[in-house]
Motif scaffolding. Structure first.
Motif, PDB file in Angstrom:
ATOM      1  N   GLY A  18      90.574  76.241 -29.572  1.00 50.85           N
ATOM      2  CA  GLY A  18      91.541  76.844 -30.482  1.00 50.85           C
ATOM      3  C   GLY A  18      92.600  75.805 -30.784  1.00 50.85           C
ATOM      4  O   GLY A  18      92.391  74.599 -30.535  1.00 50.85           O
ATOM      5  N   TYR A  19      93.738  76.264 -31.253  1.00 51.59           N
ATOM      6  CA  TYR A  19      94.767  75.330 -31.706  1.00 51.59           C
ATOM      7  C   TYR A  19      95.188  74.373 -30.582  1.00 51.59           C
ATOM      8  O   TYR A  19      95.752  74.787 -29.570  1.00 51.59           O
ATOM      9  CB  TYR A  19      95.984  76.105 -32.225  1.00 51.59           C
ATOM     10  CG  TYR A  19      96.833  75.252 -33.116  1.00 51.59           C
ATOM     11  CD1 TYR A  19      96.627  75.234 -34.487  1.00 51.59           C
ATOM     12  CD2 TYR A  19      97.807  74.409 -32.580  1.00 51.59           C
ATOM     13  CE1 TYR A  19      97.377  74.411 -35.307  1.00 51.59           C
ATOM     14  CE2 TYR A  19      98.545  73.589 -33.389  1.00 51.59           C
ATOM     15  CZ  TYR A  19      98.332  73.594 -34.749  1.00 51.59           C
ATOM     16  OH  TYR A  19      99.064  72.775 -35.562  1.00 51.59           O
TER      17      TYR A  19
ATOM     18  N   SER B 225     101.275  82.770 -32.536  1.00 49.57           N
ATOM     19  CA  SER B 225     100.517  83.991 -32.230  1.00 49.57           C
ATOM     20  C   SER B 225      99.485  83.787 -31.120  1.00 49.57           C
ATOM     21  O   SER B 225      98.771  84.732 -30.756  1.00 49.57           O
ATOM     22  CB  SER B 225      99.814  84.498 -33.501  1.00 49.57           C
ATOM     23  OG  SER B 225      98.695  83.681 -33.809  1.00 49.57           O
ATOM     24  N   ILE B 226      99.377  82.598 -30.551  1.00 48.74           N
ATOM     25  CA  ILE B 226      98.398  82.358 -29.481  1.00 48.74           C
ATOM     26  C   ILE B 226      98.806  83.216 -28.267  1.00 48.74           C
ATOM     27  O   ILE B 226      99.943  83.111 -27.776  1.00 48.74           O
ATOM     28  CB  ILE B 226      98.367  80.860 -29.077  1.00 48.74           C
ATOM     29  CG1 ILE B 226      97.948  79.997 -30.272  1.00 48.74           C
ATOM     30  CG2 ILE B 226      97.420  80.640 -27.900  1.00 48.74           C
ATOM     31  CD1 ILE B 226      98.110  78.495 -30.050  1.00 48.74           C
ATOM     32  N   PRO B 227      97.919  84.114 -27.800  1.00 49.05           N
ATOM     33  CA  PRO B 227      98.302  85.059 -26.755  1.00 49.05           C
ATOM     34  C   PRO B 227      98.944  84.419 -25.515  1.00 49.05           C
ATOM     35  O   PRO B 227      99.923  84.956 -24.990  1.00 49.05           O
ATOM     36  CB  PRO B 227      96.983  85.763 -26.408  1.00 49.05           C
ATOM     37  CG  PRO B 227      96.235  85.744 -27.694  1.00 49.05           C
ATOM     38  CD  PRO B 227      96.563  84.415 -28.318  1.00 49.05           C
ATOM     39  N   ILE B 228      98.436  83.285 -25.062  1.00 53.51           N
ATOM     40  CA  ILE B 228      98.964  82.698 -23.821  1.00 53.51           C
ATOM     41  C   ILE B 228     100.363  82.098 -24.041  1.00 53.51           C
ATOM     42  O   ILE B 228     101.071  81.778 -23.088  1.00 53.51           O
ATOM     43  CB  ILE B 228      97.981  81.645 -23.249  1.00 53.51           C
ATOM     44  CG1 ILE B 228      98.245  81.339 -21.772  1.00 53.51           C
ATOM     45  CG2 ILE B 228      97.990  80.357 -24.044  1.00 53.51           C
ATOM     46  CD1 ILE B 228      97.764  82.387 -20.842  1.00 53.51           C
TER      47      ILE B 228
ATOM     48  N   ASP C 149      90.997  78.566 -26.006  1.00 48.76           N
ATOM     49  CA  ASP C 149      91.900  78.852 -27.127  1.00 48.76           C
ATOM     50  C   ASP C 149      93.073  79.763 -26.793  1.00 48.76           C
ATOM     51  O   ASP C 149      93.648  80.383 -27.692  1.00 48.76           O
ATOM     52  CB  ASP C 149      91.100  79.437 -28.303  1.00 48.76           C
ATOM     53  CG  ASP C 149      90.580  80.845 -28.037  1.00 48.76           C
ATOM     54  OD1 ASP C 149      90.704  81.323 -26.887  1.00 48.76           O
ATOM     55  OD2 ASP C 149      90.061  81.461 -28.974  1.00 48.76           O
ATOM     56  N   GLY C 150      93.412  79.859 -25.509  1.00 46.01           N
ATOM     57  CA  GLY C 150      94.587  80.642 -25.142  1.00 46.01           C
ATOM     58  C   GLY C 150      94.469  82.126 -25.461  1.00 46.01           C
ATOM     59  O   GLY C 150      95.479  82.831 -25.497  1.00 46.01           O
ATOM     60  N   GLY C 151      93.249  82.604 -25.728  1.00 40.33           N
ATOM     61  CA  GLY C 151      93.053  84.031 -25.985  1.00 40.33           C
ATOM     62  C   GLY C 151      92.941  84.420 -27.450  1.00 40.33           C
ATOM     63  O   GLY C 151      92.799  85.602 -27.772  1.00 40.33           O
TER      64      GLY C 151
END
Ligand SMILES: NC(=O)c1ccc[n+]([C@@H]2O[C@H](COP(=O)([O-])OP(=O)(O)OC[C@H]3O[C@@H](n4cnc5c(N)ncnc54)[C@H](O)[C@@H]3O)[C@@H](O)[C@H]2O)c1
Length: 253
Positions: free
Chosen positions: A180-181, A206-209, A241-243
């Protein structure tokens, strides 16, 4: 000491993968368009052939692992470049080194993207997978660059999964990492883009982690999939991707 080959080791995620493997004492043969053991342009068939030949020259005894990390982002104006490097620069390298990998019962890790699951251009992906290069390139000209990018990543991932049984039958494991990002020179360009920068920064938030990835996060996942602890893992797509993928597709499993 094991021998690994990789594409795209000059910067970003690839540089972190190279460092991780070298720090463990392995021999790492890097192909890139710059700053590499083998300088080759993976956007052309000739460049890909030269890269394969040069790796083959150095791996007569076999190849323990191959990482296909070279990629062109969706900020590229040239859509054909995205297709050529991301799709053909991946599958041709793997195919061209198949016997070397078999000789060492090696492992392949493709660097895909979590954007692959968001692609909405199945026709482009199917054209790539069915070998209709010119039609795929022509269609790519009519699509947004983001669709060409995510489509190229979806196509390499589907290619990997289709070919897993044949490769595994000869002792070669193939898996993909779907980043992910992750903050690299590729994302830095988009983050600072006057048109897309704001949206990208919101996406990052907006990355959940709660934080973006680092190249070392992708290198750790890649190293795991290359290594002996992953001996029974074949055909997996590991989202790093941190979720984000879970957030976007909670029920898609
Ligand atoms: N950074 C992210 O957020 C992210 C997310 C998902 C997937 N990825 C994927 O990870 C991989 C690495 O990306 P990165 O973010 O480190 O970007 P990057 O731009 O830092 O690295 C890309 C590498 O590919 C090489 N390359 C580009 N064109 C080439 C060509 N024609 N021939 C040979 N080498 C070429 C570059 O020189 C560079 O070393 C790419 O495949 C990218 O699609 C990155």
């Amino acid at each position: 000491m094991k021998t690994f080959a990789m594409t795209g080791g000059a910067t970003g995620i690839g540089a972190a993968i190279k460092k991780r493997l070298q720090d463990e004492g392995n021999k790492v043969i890097v192909v890139d368009i710059k700053d590499a053991d083998i300088v080759a342009d993976l956007s052309s068939a000739e460049g890909r052939r030269a890269a394969i030949d040069a790796i083959r020259d150095r791996t007569a005894d076999g190849l323990d692992g191959l990482v296909t990390c070279a990629g062109v982002g969706s900020n590229a104006k040239d859509h054909a470049l995205i297709t050529q490097v991301n799709y053909y620069g991946t599958i041709e390298l793997i195919e061209g080194l198949k016997d070397r990998l078999e000789a060492s019962k090696g492992a392949v890790v493709l660097i895909s993207s979590n954007s692959a699951t968001m692609n909405k251009s199945p026709e482009y992906v199917d054209l790539l997978l069915s070998g209709e290069q010119q039609k795929a390139l022509d269609l790519g000209e009519t699509l947004p660059a983001s669709e060409v990018y995510s489509g190229s990543k979806k196509a390499v991932t589907r290619w990997m999964r289709k070919n897993v049984p044949a490769y595994a039958a000869n002792g070669v494991r193939m898996n993909a990492v779907a980043p992910g990002y992750t903050q690299t020179p590729m994302t830095e360009q988009v983050e600072n883009d006057p048109t897309y920068g704001k949206a990208i920064r919101e996406f990052m938030a907006s990355i959940p982690i709660g934080y973006p990835g680092k190249p070392e996060d992708q290198a750790a996942a890649t190293r795991f999939l290359l290594g002996p602890e992953a001996r029974f893992i074949c055909g997996a797509v590991l989202f790093v991707d941190g979720g984000h993928d879970a957030m976007f597709r909670p029920d898609d499993f």
